[in-house]
Design an enzyme around this catalytic site. Structure first.
Site, PDB file in Angstrom:
ATOM      1  N   ASP A 223       0.822  -1.194   0.000  1.00 15.41           N
ATOM      2  CA  ASP A 223       0.000   0.000   0.000  1.00 15.41           C
ATOM      3  C   ASP A 223       0.867   1.259   0.000  1.00 15.41           C
ATOM      4  O   ASP A 223       1.870   1.333   0.701  1.00 15.41           O
ATOM      5  CB  ASP A 223      -0.888  -0.023   1.258  1.00 15.41           C
ATOM      6  CG  ASP A 223      -1.895   1.099   1.287  1.00 15.41           C
ATOM      7  OD1 ASP A 223      -2.759   1.148   0.397  1.00 15.41           O
ATOM      8  OD2 ASP A 223      -1.820   1.926   2.217  1.00 15.41           O
ATOM      9  N   GLU A 282       1.483  -0.524  -4.986  1.00 20.96           N
ATOM     10  CA  GLU A 282       0.549   0.565  -5.288  1.00 20.96           C
ATOM     11  C   GLU A 282       1.409   1.820  -5.434  1.00 20.96           C
ATOM     12  O   GLU A 282       1.780   2.453  -4.450  1.00 20.96           O
ATOM     13  CB  GLU A 282      -0.480   0.747  -4.171  1.00 20.96           C
ATOM     14  CG  GLU A 282      -1.491   1.838  -4.509  1.00 20.96           C
ATOM     15  CD  GLU A 282      -2.265   2.359  -3.306  1.00 20.96           C
ATOM     16  OE1 GLU A 282      -3.362   2.897  -3.525  1.00 20.96           O
ATOM     17  OE2 GLU A 282      -1.767   2.256  -2.176  1.00 20.96           O
TER      18      GLU A 282
END
Length: 544
Positions: A223, A282
């Site tokens: 993330d 990401e």
């Protein structure tokens, strides 16, 4: 496709299984609820794993289920190596992992290294330890600025803005006259940022990776992978009013060079395991910058974010596709394609809504599955789910409260059955509380059970396309070396020529357009006239 231990085998099609992979993203809260509390859980997911396997995909990516106060639906982690009781137990996760492997499905988990929960024990210890303590060095605790000679640290240390709206700083102890420090949170105040310039943070996270890799998890989605390091000295951003859009409008908070060494260490760690573990980033940056995170000794994949956010515009698709191909040639890793995820407005709605948006979303999904590289499908995308306008009083996204934006509409629980009982089959027991987000009227028209029996459904299209994609890899039509040559032909026909053997065509205009010569292997809806692609349709063409 398993070997004796139950772990999915390395692909025989390419050097690594992920080169050709289709991954199904699961948002556990909204997938299947086993105990009737209105929230999806691990046992519910395990019960529905055969459905995911029936799609023919290679694995699933699970968004966070670790212990969390759920300020940001699990992206505020208080224990990186546990399971939140909301979702079940570690024993249930172990059973889920074993079952997934027995079905030939890999498991990717989310790891959130940029920030944790304010309830994390290490952050709580830092609050208690006070200014100047080694505990506070794990985070960004900084003295504020003064508004005048009689004020003391009554202003934040700089002008950085939160992704969720408002300033990116909160007082550590606002009631104290002696503790005048502020802490950094690029997201909500409940998500303090780790200080990655402290080596102890890196050591801590390597332990987290080992924990899950030792369990047999096949990879990790990282993330906010580009935002770990902040600029030295934490200077003001050029614009005090700038809103951080995906952490790009303020370069001081992301894409610092130091971050690449982290992923070199993680890649080394991932390759100590057999089979090697996958690292997916990401990385919400322009293609040329994002591709640097997938150099040969860093992560294996990064999501093609410039592609995720596209509208129905052939020139924009061709431009982004060309950029991504240039990045692939520069750094080697093929794009990882996606059109939806839990943070993005669903493609049916983004492409126009209603019948038009549904046709376009089908076409776009078929196109995506034909592009060179891995493909990611978000739960419900295979059903053609539209974005839901969640009632204001039912919205729970922290972005709504702080910034007036909601992502709840892409997170509404799935409809498994046409009948409304047990919330269209979302709950698996004999009774059920209301889902954590309400399902809209008519949600059952998209139900999985209905689409499984309809040959022309979006679900049938996706299942057939995934199967055909696998066949083309096995036949050598698709290879790991494929690139993408993009162009827009007359009539707004978008073409991605994957190789001399194969191309994807999407009709983005208002009139039928002639397809390039070749054999049509698949189309999003049947062709009305041989050799011609009607508007809002897509086709795979095998070149002669």
């Amino acid at each position: 496709m398993t070997h004796d231990g139950g772990t999915p085998a390395t692909s025989t099609v390419t050097g690594q299984w992920w080169d050709s992979a289709v991954i199904y993203q699961v948002y556990p809260r909204s997938f299947a609820d086993s105990d009737g509390d209105g929230v999806g859980d691990l046992a519910g997911l395990a019960a529905r794993l055969p459905y995911i396997a029936s799609l023919g995909v290679d694995g699933i990516w699970m968004t966070p289920f670790q212990p969390s106060p759920q300020v940001d639906q699990g992206y505020d982690v208080s224990d990186y190596c546990g399971v939140d009781p909301l979702f079940g137990t570690m024993e249930e996760f172990d059973a889920l992992l074993e079952l997934a492997h027995s079905l030939g499905l890999r498991i990717l988990l989310d790891v959130v290294p940029n920030h944790c929960s304010s309830a994390h024990p290490l952050f709580q210890q830092a609050l208690a330890a006070g200014p100047g303590s080694p505990e506070r060095e794990l985070f960004h605790f900084v003295e504020g600025r003064s508004s005048g000679p009689d004020s003391l640290s009554d202003l934040p240390p700089n002008n950085w803005q939160s992704v969720f709206g408002g300033r990116a700083w909160s007082r550590a102890n606002p009631e104290s006259d002696t503790d005048t420090q502020w802490y950094l949170h690029l997201f909500s105040p409940g998500q303090p940022d780790w200080n990655w310039r402290n080596p102890a943070v890196g050591e801590y996270f390597e332990g987290v990776l080992r924990f899950w890799f030792d369990k047999g998890v096949d990879g990790l989605r990282i993330d906010v992978a580009h935002a770990l390091f902040k600029a030295d000295g934490l200077p003001d951003a050029p614009s005090a009013t700038a809103v951080v859009d995906g952490l790009r409008s303020n370069p001081l908070v992301s894409d610092q060079e130091d971050v690449h060494e982290v992923y070199r260490r993680w890649r080394t760690l991932a390759e100590k395991y057999q089979p090697h573990r996958l690292l997916v980033g990401e990385v919400n940056l322009e293609p040329a910058r994002a591709a640097r995170y997938t150099r040969a000794d860093e992560m294996h994949q990064a999501f093609a974010f410039a592609f995720v956010k596209l509208g129905w515009d052939p020139a924009a698709w061709a431009s982004v596709g060309t950029e991504l191909e240039a990045a692939r040639q520069a750094h080697g890793a093929a794009p990882s394609w996606a059109l939806e995820n839990h943070d993005i407005v669903r493609s049916v709605t983004r492409f126009g809504g209603g019948a038009v948006g549904t046709r376009r979303a089908r076409a776009a999904l078929l196109a995506l599955l034909g592009l060179p590289g891995a493909a990611y499908i978000y739960q419900g995308q295979e059903l053609g789910l539209p974005e839901v306008d969640v009632p204001v009083d039912a919205r729970v996204d922290p972005m709504w409260a702080r910034g007036g934006i909601t992502r709840d509409g892409a997170r509404v629980p799935l409809p498994w059955t046409a009948a409304p009982s047990l919330h269209h089959g979302f709950s698996l027991g004999s009774s059920a509380a209301a889902p954590w987000l309400p399902q809209p009227a008519g949600w059952g028209q998209h139900a999985i059970e209905t689409q499984q029996q309809a040959p022309g459904s979006t679900l049938a299209l996706v299942t057939a396309a995934v199967g055909l994609r696998r066949q083309l890899w096995e036949q050598g039509v698709f290879t790991a070396d494929d690139g993408g040559s993009w162009r827009v032909e007359d009539g707004n026909l978008l073409v991605c020529e994957r190789s001399p053997k194969f191309l994807v065509a999407v009709a983005m205009g208002t009139e039928p357009v002639r397809l390039p010569a070749g054999t049509v292997l698949a189309s999003a809806v049947p062709l009305e006239t041989a050799g011609w692609l009607q508007p809002d349709n897509a086709a795979w063409v095998l070149r002669e």
